[in-house]
Design a protein around this motif. Structure first.
Motif, mmCIF file in Angstrom:
data_model
loop_
_atom_site.group_PDB
_atom_site.id
_atom_site.type_symbol
_atom_site.label_atom_id
_atom_site.label_comp_id
_atom_site.label_asym_id
_atom_site.label_seq_id
_atom_site.Cartn_x
_atom_site.Cartn_y
_atom_site.Cartn_z
ATOM 1 N N MET A 1 0.590 -0.901 -0.295
ATOM 2 C CA MET A 1 0.343 0.235 -0.059
ATOM 3 C C MET A 1 0.636 1.567 0.078
ATOM 4 O O MET A 1 0.705 2.179 -0.885
ATOM 5 C CB MET A 1 -0.849 0.146 1.382
ATOM 6 N N LEU A 2 2.222 1.202 1.139
ATOM 7 C CA LEU A 2 2.692 2.191 0.448
ATOM 8 C C LEU A 2 3.316 2.308 -0.811
ATOM 9 O O LEU A 2 3.563 4.010 -0.955
ATOM 10 C CB LEU A 2 3.488 2.485 1.971
ATOM 11 N N LYS A 3 4.061 1.570 -0.725
ATOM 12 C CA LYS A 3 4.521 1.480 -1.998
ATOM 13 C C LYS A 3 4.158 2.759 -3.475
ATOM 14 O O LYS A 3 4.036 2.582 -4.646
ATOM 15 C CB LYS A 3 4.682 -0.056 -2.016
ATOM 16 N N THR A 4 2.357 2.510 -3.710
ATOM 17 C CA THR A 4 1.159 2.301 -4.227
ATOM 18 C C THR A 4 1.461 3.850 -3.729
ATOM 19 O O THR A 4 1.206 5.059 -4.821
ATOM 20 C CB THR A 4 0.036 2.216 -4.284
ATOM 21 N N LEU A 5 0.940 4.536 -2.805
ATOM 22 C CA LEU A 5 1.099 5.641 -3.073
ATOM 23 C C LEU A 5 1.851 6.264 -3.204
ATOM 24 O O LEU A 5 1.994 7.578 -4.034
ATOM 25 C CB LEU A 5 0.499 6.306 -1.200
ATOM 26 N N ARG A 6 3.448 5.989 -2.099
ATOM 27 C CA ARG A 6 4.306 6.529 -3.473
ATOM 28 C C ARG A 6 4.550 6.448 -4.408
ATOM 29 O O ARG A 6 4.885 7.731 -5.320
ATOM 30 C CB ARG A 6 5.763 5.988 -2.402
ATOM 31 N N ALA A 7 4.651 5.734 -5.437
ATOM 32 C CA ALA A 7 4.994 5.774 -7.115
ATOM 33 C C ALA A 7 3.344 7.114 -7.274
ATOM 34 O O ALA A 7 4.609 7.589 -8.337
ATOM 35 C CB ALA A 7 4.231 4.517 -7.301
ATOM 36 N N ARG A 8 2.174 6.919 -6.547
ATOM 37 C CA ARG A 8 1.227 7.810 -7.169
ATOM 38 C C ARG A 8 1.039 9.029 -6.856
ATOM 39 O O ARG A 8 1.292 9.964 -7.614
ATOM 40 C CB ARG A 8 0.234 7.914 -6.259
ATOM 41 N N LEU A 9 2.845 9.614 -5.323
ATOM 42 C CA LEU A 9 2.650 10.586 -5.527
ATOM 43 C C LEU A 9 4.130 11.195 -6.557
ATOM 44 O O LEU A 9 4.218 12.149 -6.986
ATOM 45 C CB LEU A 9 3.160 10.726 -4.332
#
Ligand code: SF4
Ligand code: SF4
Length: 250
Positions: A1-9
């Motif tokens: 989840m954190l990875k996804t958020l980081r990628a999105r940012l």
């Protein structure tokens, strides 16, 4: 989840600023051709002979039918005088078929729909896409408009599944005999008043399939057209520009 958020940012904001800013197009983009008939040699018809869709006429002055043009640039490459050159001009949509006849520097871009129709549409335009034959490239470019890069929905334009929920049709393909009845029925199912948009050389004139007995040389002979968007296929920004012009947003 954190990875996804980081990628999105990291991705940041991807939607292009068009129409507030001009679109960034690649150098090899082929937009509206520029014709310089004065350069033509007497009796030369190299370009017309090279054109696969008979889009060019030279008798009576060099003229190019953008509704038939595949933007293949064969004409420009065989012209010994440089009388045809492709520009980066992406604005190509017109309200009439005759406006697609290019003979010189002037070109009548699409005007907005009438005030009353725009009032009825309000701030939304729902379209049913009909793929009436063709090679699927036009549909691919139309689909791209729904990506985050173009975000068509921000202009109130959306594609709907049912023609009964639509304000009009967006047609691609030359209208094959197999699709003619389906196209008619879809058109009839759209409540009036309705708009019809022809996207791509096929939908305008039959494109590379012109005069084949199993198709109808585009939607023009089948339905009344309100907007013509030439190209093979047209760039998404060309389609978007045409839609915004039709809605009076450009
Ligand atoms: S670019 Fe258009 S006018 Fe020129 S040869 Fe190709 S189809 Fe014909
Ligand atoms: S206009 Fe060109 S890209 Fe579009 S469907 Fe026809 S052949 Fe394919």
């Amino acid at each position: 989840m954190l990875k996804t958020l980081r990628a999105r940012l990291q991705q940041g904001h991807r939607t292009i600023a068009f129409p507030a800013a001009e679109p960034e197009l690649v150098d090899r983009f082929r937009g509206r051709p520029a014709l310089v008939p004065a350069k033509c040699r007497d009796g030369c018809r190299e370009c017309a002979a090279a054109c696969p869709t008979q889009a060019l006429t030279v008798a009576g002055g060099l003229q190019l039918d953008l509704g038939r043009c595949l933007f293949c640039a064969e004409c420009a490459s065989v012209c010994p005088e440089g009388a045809i050159q492709f520009t980066g001009e992406y604005r190509l949509a017109t309200r009439t078929r005759v406006a697609l006849q290019l003979a010189g520097p002037t070109f009548d871009l699409a005007q907005a729909l009438g005030e009353e129709l725009r009032r009825l549409l309000g701030r939304s335009l729902k379209l049913r896409q009909v793929s009436a034959g063709g090679c699927n490239a036009c549909e691919a470019e139309v689909n791209v408009l729904n990506t985050v890069v173009f975000d068509l929905g921000r202009f109130g334009v959306q594609f709907v599944a049912s023609p009964r929920h639509a304000d009009g049709l967006l047609i691609t393909g030359p209208v094959t005999e197999n699709m003619r009845l389906a196209l008619h029925k879809t058109y009839e199912a759209v409540p009036a008043p309705k708009v019809v948009i022809a996207v791509g050389a096929c939908a305008i004139s039959g494109g590379p399939f012109r005069d084949h007995p199993e198709q109808h040389n585009g939607a023009e002979g089948v339905l009344p057209i309100d907007l013509y968007v030439p190209g093979c296929p047209p760039h998404p920004v060309t389609i978007l520009d045409g839609l915004l012009r039709l809605l009076g947003q450009r």
